[in-house]
Design a protein around this motif. Structure first.
Motif, mmCIF file in Angstrom:
data_model
loop_
_atom_site.group_PDB
_atom_site.id
_atom_site.type_symbol
_atom_site.label_atom_id
_atom_site.label_comp_id
_atom_site.label_asym_id
_atom_site.label_seq_id
_atom_site.Cartn_x
_atom_site.Cartn_y
_atom_site.Cartn_z
ATOM 1 N N CYS A 111 0.859 -1.195 0.000
ATOM 2 C CA CYS A 111 0.000 0.000 0.000
ATOM 3 C C CYS A 111 0.889 1.236 0.000
ATOM 4 C CB CYS A 111 -0.922 0.014 1.210
ATOM 5 S SG CYS A 111 -1.974 1.484 1.304
ATOM 6 N N ALA A 112 0.828 2.004 -1.077
ATOM 7 C CA ALA A 112 1.647 3.208 -1.192
ATOM 8 C C ALA A 112 0.961 4.380 -0.505
ATOM 9 C CB ALA A 112 1.880 3.539 -2.660
ATOM 10 N N VAL A 113 1.697 5.085 0.333
ATOM 11 C CA VAL A 113 1.182 6.265 1.024
ATOM 12 C C VAL A 113 1.756 7.502 0.344
ATOM 13 C CG1 VAL A 113 1.110 7.537 3.204
ATOM 14 C CG2 VAL A 113 0.965 5.033 3.204
ATOM 15 N N HIS A 114 0.874 8.391 -0.120
ATOM 16 C CA HIS A 114 1.290 9.612 -0.810
ATOM 17 C C HIS A 114 0.961 10.815 0.079
ATOM 18 C CE1 HIS A 114 2.008 7.276 -4.413
ATOM 19 N NE2 HIS A 114 0.777 6.774 -4.339
ATOM 20 N N PRO A 115 1.917 11.279 0.878
ATOM 21 C CA PRO A 115 1.634 12.381 1.806
ATOM 22 C C PRO A 115 1.888 13.749 1.180
ATOM 23 C CG PRO A 115 3.790 11.466 2.276
ATOM 24 C CD PRO A 115 3.257 10.709 1.091
ATOM 25 N N ALA A 116 1.076 14.700 1.581
ATOM 26 C CA ALA A 116 1.236 16.085 1.117
ATOM 27 C C ALA A 116 0.831 17.020 2.238
ATOM 28 C CB ALA A 116 0.382 16.344 -0.114
ATOM 29 N N VAL A 117 1.402 18.214 2.235
ATOM 30 C CA VAL A 117 1.005 19.247 3.164
ATOM 31 C C VAL A 117 0.447 20.407 2.345
ATOM 32 C CG1 VAL A 117 3.313 20.299 3.220
ATOM 33 C CG2 VAL A 117 1.756 20.667 5.117
ATOM 34 N N GLN A 118 -0.701 20.959 2.763
ATOM 35 C CA GLN A 118 -1.294 22.101 2.077
ATOM 36 C C GLN A 118 -1.082 23.331 2.953
ATOM 37 O OE1 GLN A 118 -2.563 21.945 -1.034
ATOM 38 N NE2 GLN A 118 -2.644 24.181 -0.982
ATOM 39 N N THR A 119 -0.289 24.285 2.459
ATOM 40 C CA THR A 119 0.164 25.395 3.279
ATOM 41 C C THR A 119 -0.057 26.726 2.593
ATOM 42 O OG1 THR A 119 2.135 26.374 4.330
ATOM 43 C CG2 THR A 119 2.514 25.068 2.366
ATOM 44 N N ASN A 120 -0.165 27.784 3.408
ATOM 45 C CA ASN A 120 -0.197 29.135 2.830
ATOM 46 C C ASN A 120 1.206 29.629 2.500
ATOM 47 O OD1 ASN A 120 0.950 30.294 5.289
ATOM 48 N ND2 ASN A 120 -1.113 30.240 6.192
ATOM 49 N N GLY A 121 2.223 28.892 2.895
ATOM 50 C CA GLY A 121 3.598 29.165 2.462
ATOM 51 C C GLY A 121 4.390 30.121 3.319
ATOM 52 N N VAL A 122 3.731 30.865 4.175
ATOM 53 C CA VAL A 122 4.420 31.923 4.915
ATOM 54 C C VAL A 122 5.531 31.358 5.799
ATOM 55 C CG1 VAL A 122 4.121 33.717 6.659
ATOM 56 C CG2 VAL A 122 2.432 33.468 4.829
ATOM 57 N N LEU A 123 5.312 30.163 6.350
ATOM 58 C CA LEU A 123 6.276 29.575 7.276
ATOM 59 C C LEU A 123 7.253 28.610 6.604
ATOM 60 C CD1 LEU A 123 3.847 28.847 10.267
ATOM 61 C CD2 LEU A 123 5.416 30.785 10.003
ATOM 62 N N LEU A 124 7.152 28.454 5.297
ATOM 63 C CA LEU A 124 8.022 27.504 4.609
ATOM 64 C C LEU A 124 9.438 28.059 4.485
ATOM 65 C CD1 LEU A 124 7.814 24.702 3.240
ATOM 66 C CD2 LEU A 124 7.604 25.919 1.065
ATOM 67 N N THR A 125 10.414 27.278 4.912
ATOM 68 C CA THR A 125 11.825 27.659 4.813
ATOM 69 C C THR A 125 12.597 26.507 4.200
ATOM 70 O OG1 THR A 125 12.351 26.757 6.995
ATOM 71 C CG2 THR A 125 11.653 29.080 6.906
ATOM 72 N N GLU A 126 13.840 26.778 3.859
ATOM 73 C CA GLU A 126 14.698 25.732 3.303
ATOM 74 C C GLU A 126 14.813 24.560 4.280
ATOM 75 O OE1 GLU A 126 17.271 24.704 0.061
ATOM 76 O OE2 GLU A 126 17.066 26.858 0.430
ATOM 77 N N ASP A 127 15.007 24.835 5.558
ATOM 78 C CA ASP A 127 15.165 23.767 6.543
ATOM 79 C C ASP A 127 13.882 22.949 6.688
ATOM 80 O OD1 ASP A 127 17.756 24.554 6.977
ATOM 81 O OD2 ASP A 127 17.335 25.638 8.847
ATOM 82 N N ARG A 128 12.748 23.616 6.758
ATOM 83 C CA ARG A 128 11.482 22.899 6.903
ATOM 84 C C ARG A 128 11.184 22.072 5.662
ATOM 85 N NH1 ARG A 128 7.487 27.239 10.002
ATOM 86 N NH2 ARG A 128 8.539 27.091 12.019
ATOM 87 N N LEU A 129 11.485 22.613 4.509
ATOM 88 C CA LEU A 129 11.262 21.880 3.271
ATOM 89 C C LEU A 129 12.149 20.639 3.207
ATOM 90 C CD1 LEU A 129 9.787 21.679 0.621
ATOM 91 C CD2 LEU A 129 11.370 23.341 -0.357
ATOM 92 N N ALA A 130 13.352 20.758 3.701
ATOM 93 C CA ALA A 130 14.267 19.612 3.714
ATOM 94 C C ALA A 130 13.718 18.484 4.583
ATOM 95 C CB ALA A 130 15.651 20.041 4.196
#
Length: 392
Positions: A111-130
């Motif tokens: 069973c393949a799990v395809h996870p995603a996060v839906q964000t407004n982007g304001v808090l997204l940083t290089e470290d968090r994305l990593a």
């Protein structure tokens, strides 16, 4: 759920139920923005006020086990896991990653799990994305266009614009090193915005996909611009048609636009899975931060408690939610539609439109969509474009 609410979801003869395949998990019930059109915080349902701010470790653990239980019982080959809010990045990405790992451990082999996060982007940083990328979590970005003025309603609680942070997030996701993590853009249509300007400005951000959304509204609480004036009876169709023609006629179909692609597929007689069109059973379920099992959030635009099931992951399996009248109505196809829809030649393509958009306080959800005129015009326009390709 009260008797009155149950009656709002009455069916003729429901088809056999489908298992859930998309699990929308609220990891945080609050948001760092205060977008004034938001159906979560400025609509009919204020249930978010009673939710814990964040999902506890116990709730996330129970959710992972219930997802694994459901996947095993129904032999799911794959499932979608959407980390949602509020704003999900108010929760530590390491916590999100650990939850995703727990779900993968709970589902059966194969069973393949395809996870995603839906964000407004304001808090997204290089470290968090990593951190997100390390757990295979893709990122969906919510914005209303590719320019600052398109996002004027997307402000924080002090009224400050979110655009600088969103633009930074979009540029970060567009980098070659991170592009595989970008799921695409969700954009709510604003009739006050020029459609081609909005579309082309989004293209300039180079997303892999764009999903244009009709604002949530219904016959009791109509969306902006409806009821429409007689000289422009389908303003949302007119907006979307301008974008469709540009997408269809130019060499821009490298960018996926879900609404258009699903409409084309349905017109060709192919199966398509979307909330907005078609008769395919809808197979998404929501888990709130306290573990409550709910129907999708869009129903909260109808009335207080419209999404509630009375179930929770601590005490109930997801199969219990399949018996809920609201869930059954979402899966029933023709059985849940108004007589007007059943007599319509566009039935198999339109499917009655988005379920939440059919609501009227007097008689529930057995109505055509409040966007009926818009959907009719848009579908016929796309059908005409297909005919021209088939017979130049």
């Amino acid at each position: 759920m009260g008797v009155h609410a149950v009656r709002r979801h009455r069916l003729r003869t429901p088809d056999p139920v489908e298992p859930f395949r998309q699990f929308i998990v609220k990891v945080n019930s609050r948001c760092n923005l205060a977008c004034r059109y938001c159906y979560m915080y400025f609509a009919a349902d204020e249930g978010w006020r009673r939710q814990p701010v964040t999902a506890s470790a116990a709730t996330l653990g129970a959710t992972a086990r219930r997802i694994g239980e459901h996947a095993t019982a129904h032999r799911l080959p794959a499932l979608s896991l959407v980390l949602h809010g509020g704003e999900p990045l108010l929760t530590d990405p390491a916590v999100l990653g650990a939850f995703v790992d727990d779900v993968r451990a709970a589902v059966p082999d194969g069973c393949a799990v395809h996870p995603a996060v839906q964000t407004n982007g304001v808090l997204l940083t290089e470290d968090r994305l990593a951190v997100l990328a390390a757990h295979g979590i893709t990122v969906g970005l919510s914005l209303d266009g590719g320019l600052a003025r398109h996002n004027a309603l997307r402000v924080d609680h002090a009224g400050r614009p979110s655009w600088p942070g969103v633009l930074r997030a979009a540029r970060l996701l567009a980098r070659p090193a991170h592009r595989a993590s970008w799921a695409g853009v969700l954009s709510v249509i604003d009739l006050a915005t020029d459609p081609l300007e909005a579309y082309r400005s989004l293209l300039a951000l180079d997303p892999p996909a764009i999903d244009f959304l009709l604002p949530h509204g219904n016959w009791t609480r109509p969306p902006p611009g409806l009821p429409a004036p007689a000289d422009a009876p389908a303003p949302y169709a007119d907006w979307l048609i301008a974008v469709f023609d540009d997408w269809w006629n130019a060499d821009r179909r490298r960018v996926r636009i879900r609404l258009f692609q699903e409409c084309v597929a349905l017109l060709l007689g192919l199966p398509a899975a979307t909330e907005a069109l078609g008769l395919q059973p809808f197979t998404a379920v929501v888990v709130e931060t306290d573990g409550s099992v709910e129907q999708v959030d869009s129903l909260k635009s109808a009335y207080e408690g419209a999404a509630a099931t009375g179930l929770d992951v601590h005490r109930h399996p997801f199969d219990a939610a399949l018996d809920h009248p609201g869930v059954a109505a979402r899966q029933a196809g023709r059985a849940a539609l108004a007589d007007t829809c059943l007599a319509c030649p566009l039935l198999t393509v339109c499917g009655g439109g988005h379920y939440a958009h059919r609501f009227r306080a007097e008689n529930g959800f057995r109505n055509p969509s409040v966007y009926c005129a818009d959907l009719t015009r848009l579908i016929r326009h796309i059908a005409a474009a297909l005919r021209r390709v088939a017979a130049p």
